[in-house]
Design a protein around this motif. Structure first.
Motif, PDB file in Angstrom:
ATOM      1  N   ASP A 128      17.362  -9.151 -30.117  1.00 55.86           N
ATOM      2  CA  ASP A 128      17.512  -9.407 -31.551  1.00 55.86           C
ATOM      3  C   ASP A 128      16.840 -10.701 -31.994  1.00 55.86           C
ATOM      4  O   ASP A 128      16.190 -10.741 -33.033  1.00 55.86           O
ATOM      5  CB  ASP A 128      18.975  -9.373 -31.979  1.00 55.86           C
ATOM      6  N   SER A 129      16.946 -11.758 -31.211  1.00 57.81           N
ATOM      7  CA  SER A 129      16.326 -13.017 -31.630  1.00 57.81           C
ATOM      8  C   SER A 129      14.806 -12.910 -31.658  1.00 57.81           C
ATOM      9  O   SER A 129      14.154 -13.480 -32.536  1.00 57.81           O
ATOM     10  CB  SER A 129      16.769 -14.166 -30.718  1.00 57.81           C
ATOM     11  N   PHE A 130      14.216 -12.151 -30.716  1.00 60.19           N
ATOM     12  CA  PHE A 130      12.764 -11.950 -30.706  1.00 60.19           C
ATOM     13  C   PHE A 130      12.329 -11.178 -31.946  1.00 60.19           C
ATOM     14  O   PHE A 130      11.409 -11.579 -32.653  1.00 60.19           O
ATOM     15  CB  PHE A 130      12.327 -11.199 -29.446  1.00 60.19           C
ATOM     16  N   PHE A 131      13.009 -10.059 -32.230  1.00 61.77           N
ATOM     17  CA  PHE A 131      12.643  -9.243 -33.383  1.00 61.77           C
ATOM     18  C   PHE A 131      12.839 -10.011 -34.685  1.00 61.77           C
ATOM     19  O   PHE A 131      11.988  -9.978 -35.567  1.00 61.77           O
ATOM     20  CB  PHE A 131      13.451  -7.941 -33.412  1.00 61.77           C
ATOM     21  N   LEU A 132      13.969 -10.703 -34.804  1.00 64.53           N
ATOM     22  CA  LEU A 132      14.269 -11.383 -36.065  1.00 64.53           C
ATOM     23  C   LEU A 132      13.444 -12.647 -36.273  1.00 64.53           C
ATOM     24  O   LEU A 132      13.334 -13.139 -37.392  1.00 64.53           O
ATOM     25  CB  LEU A 132      15.758 -11.689 -36.162  1.00 64.53           C
ATOM     26  N   SER A 133      12.846 -13.178 -35.213  1.00 61.82           N
ATOM     27  CA  SER A 133      12.018 -14.364 -35.402  1.00 61.82           C
ATOM     28  C   SER A 133      10.523 -14.056 -35.396  1.00 61.82           C
ATOM     29  O   SER A 133       9.734 -14.827 -35.930  1.00 61.82           O
ATOM     30  CB  SER A 133      12.329 -15.406 -34.326  1.00 61.82           C
ATOM     31  N   HIS A 134      10.111 -12.912 -34.810  1.00 58.80           N
ATOM     32  CA  HIS A 134       8.687 -12.627 -34.697  1.00 58.80           C
ATOM     33  C   HIS A 134       8.224 -11.350 -35.401  1.00 58.80           C
ATOM     34  O   HIS A 134       7.085 -11.270 -35.835  1.00 58.80           O
ATOM     35  CB  HIS A 134       8.275 -12.521 -33.216  1.00 58.80           C
ATOM     36  N   LEU A 135       9.062 -10.336 -35.472  1.00 59.13           N
ATOM     37  CA  LEU A 135       8.592  -9.034 -35.943  1.00 59.13           C
ATOM     38  C   LEU A 135       9.257  -8.539 -37.221  1.00 59.13           C
ATOM     39  O   LEU A 135       8.650  -7.825 -37.996  1.00 59.13           O
ATOM     40  CB  LEU A 135       8.778  -7.979 -34.837  1.00 59.13           C
ATOM     41  N   ILE A 136      10.512  -8.856 -37.422  1.00 56.98           N
ATOM     42  CA  ILE A 136      11.246  -8.384 -38.597  1.00 56.98           C
ATOM     43  C   ILE A 136      11.961  -9.583 -39.204  1.00 56.98           C
ATOM     44  O   ILE A 136      12.704 -10.271 -38.504  1.00 56.98           O
ATOM     45  CB  ILE A 136      12.302  -7.312 -38.223  1.00 56.98           C
ATOM     46  N   THR A 137      11.763  -9.820 -40.485  1.00 59.21           N
ATOM     47  CA  THR A 137      12.476 -10.927 -41.117  1.00 59.21           C
ATOM     48  C   THR A 137      13.931 -10.523 -41.361  1.00 59.21           C
ATOM     49  O   THR A 137      14.234  -9.336 -41.526  1.00 59.21           O
ATOM     50  CB  THR A 137      11.832 -11.318 -42.467  1.00 59.21           C
ATOM     51  N   PRO A 138      14.839 -11.503 -41.395  1.00 59.39           N
ATOM     52  CA  PRO A 138      16.247 -11.172 -41.699  1.00 59.39           C
ATOM     53  C   PRO A 138      16.408 -10.462 -43.044  1.00 59.39           C
ATOM     54  O   PRO A 138      17.285  -9.622 -43.211  1.00 59.39           O
ATOM     55  CB  PRO A 138      16.936 -12.539 -41.693  1.00 59.39           C
ATOM     56  N   GLN A 139      15.521 -10.785 -44.009  1.00 57.88           N
ATOM     57  CA  GLN A 139      15.596 -10.127 -45.326  1.00 57.88           C
ATOM     58  C   GLN A 139      15.254  -8.647 -45.212  1.00 57.88           C
ATOM     59  O   GLN A 139      15.923  -7.801 -45.815  1.00 57.88           O
ATOM     60  CB  GLN A 139      14.653 -10.816 -46.328  1.00 57.88           C
ATOM     61  N   ILE A 140      14.197  -8.322 -44.466  1.00 60.71           N
ATOM     62  CA  ILE A 140      13.840  -6.911 -44.261  1.00 60.71           C
ATOM     63  C   ILE A 140      14.957  -6.200 -43.509  1.00 60.71           C
ATOM     64  O   ILE A 140      15.326  -5.076 -43.843  1.00 60.71           O
ATOM     65  CB  ILE A 140      12.491  -6.777 -43.515  1.00 60.71           C
ATOM     66  N   PHE A 141      15.534  -6.857 -42.513  1.00 59.08           N
ATOM     67  CA  PHE A 141      16.642  -6.277 -41.748  1.00 59.08           C
ATOM     68  C   PHE A 141      17.806  -5.931 -42.674  1.00 59.08           C
ATOM     69  O   PHE A 141      18.376  -4.837 -42.594  1.00 59.08           O
ATOM     70  CB  PHE A 141      17.084  -7.264 -40.657  1.00 59.08           C
ATOM     71  N   ALA A 142      18.155  -6.847 -43.575  1.00 54.29           N
ATOM     72  CA  ALA A 142      19.256  -6.606 -44.520  1.00 54.29           C
ATOM     73  C   ALA A 142      18.904  -5.481 -45.491  1.00 54.29           C
ATOM     74  O   ALA A 142      19.748  -4.630 -45.800  1.00 54.29           O
ATOM     75  CB  ALA A 142      19.579  -7.885 -45.286  1.00 54.29           C
ATOM     76  N   THR A 143      17.656  -5.439 -45.969  1.00 54.95           N
ATOM     77  CA  THR A 143      17.216  -4.384 -46.880  1.00 54.95           C
ATOM     78  C   THR A 143      17.334  -3.016 -46.221  1.00 54.95           C
ATOM     79  O   THR A 143      17.836  -2.060 -46.815  1.00 54.95           O
ATOM     80  CB  THR A 143      15.756  -4.625 -47.333  1.00 54.95           C
TER      81      THR A 143
END
Length: 193
Positions: free
Chosen positions: A82-97
Motif C-alpha cells: 500500500d505505501s508503494f502504490f499510494l506514494s508512487h502509482l496512485i494518489t490518496p485522492q484517486i484512491f478515495a475517489t
C-alpha cells in the motif's frame, strides 16, 4: 521520466516484436506500469491496418489478465504494497475517489475505469482491496477494455492517419462521450427489460 517511457513504448512500433511488447505493456499497465498501451496500439494499427483488430485483441486480452493480477495484488498483498502504490502509482485522492465509485456500483466503476483518464491500475488494485466480486470485476474489465481498444482499432483501420491526430488531441473527450453513450445504452436496455 514519463516522456522517456512514452518514447520507449512508441519505439516498439517499428520492431518485429511490437505485438509482443504491446501484450506486455497492456498487462503491466493494468497493474503497475504508468504508460497506457494506446500509443503503441495506434502506432501498430497505422503501420499495418489489416492487423488492427488482432492488435486490439492482444491489447484487450492482456489488459484483462493484467487487471486480474492487479486485483489479486490488492486482494492478497495490499498491506505489504500500500505505501508503494499510494506514494508512487496512485494518489490518496484517486484512491478515495475510486472507493466512492465502488460503493455506488462496482461494475459501473470498473467499466468507467476502463475508459477514463484515471489510471486503470487504480481500479484494478482497489477492486481487490475492496474485495469486489471477481466475476463482476472481470466482466466489467472485459467489456470496457475490449470496447476501448476495438474502437481505436476500428477508427484507425477506417480513417488511418487522419484520425490519429484527432485521437491524440481529444482522447479524453472521446472517452467521456463514448462512456456517456454506453451508459445511456445500458440504462435504455434496463428500461426495456
Amino acid at each position: 521520466m514519463l516522456k522517456g517511457l512514452y518514447d520507449w513504448v512508441l519505439g516498439w512500433a517499428d520492431r518485429k516484436h511490437g505485438p509482443f511488447a504491446l501484450s506486455i505493456i497492456s498487462f503491466t499497465e493494468a497493474s503497475f506500469f504508468p504508460i497506457p498501451p494506446d500509443p503503441l496500439l495506434m502506432a501498430l494499427c497505422l503501420g499495418n491496418p489489416r492487423k488492427s483488430y488482432r492488435f486490439a485483441f492482444y491489447c484487450s486480452v492482456f489488459s484483462i489478465l493484467g487487471a486480474a493480477a492487479g486485483y489479486l495484488a490488492g486482494y492478497w498483498v495490499w498491506g505489504l504494497i500500500d505505501s508503494f502504490f499510494l506514494s508512487h502509482l496512485i494518489t490518496p485522492q484517486i484512491f478515495a475517489t475510486v472507493s466512492d465509485k465502488y460503493s455506488q456500483s462496482a461494475f459501473g466503476a470498473v467499466l468507467a475505469g476502463a475508459f477514463t483518464p484515471i489510471p486503470f491500475k487504480a481500479f484494478t488494485v482497489t477492486a481487490g482491496v475492496f474485495k469486489v466480486d471477481f466475476p463482476t470485476f472481470i466482466a466489467a474489465c472485459s467489456v470496457g477494455r475490449t470496447a476501448r481498444f476495438m474502437i481505436v482499432a476500428c477508427l484507425l483501420s477506417f480513417f488511418g492517419v487522419r484520425v490519429k491526430s484527432l485521437i491524440d488531441k481529444y482522447f479524453n473527450i472521446f472517452t467521456v462521450i463514448f462512456f456517456i453513450l454506453l451508459l445511456a445504452g445500458v440504462l435504455l436496455l434496463k428500461k426495456l427489460a
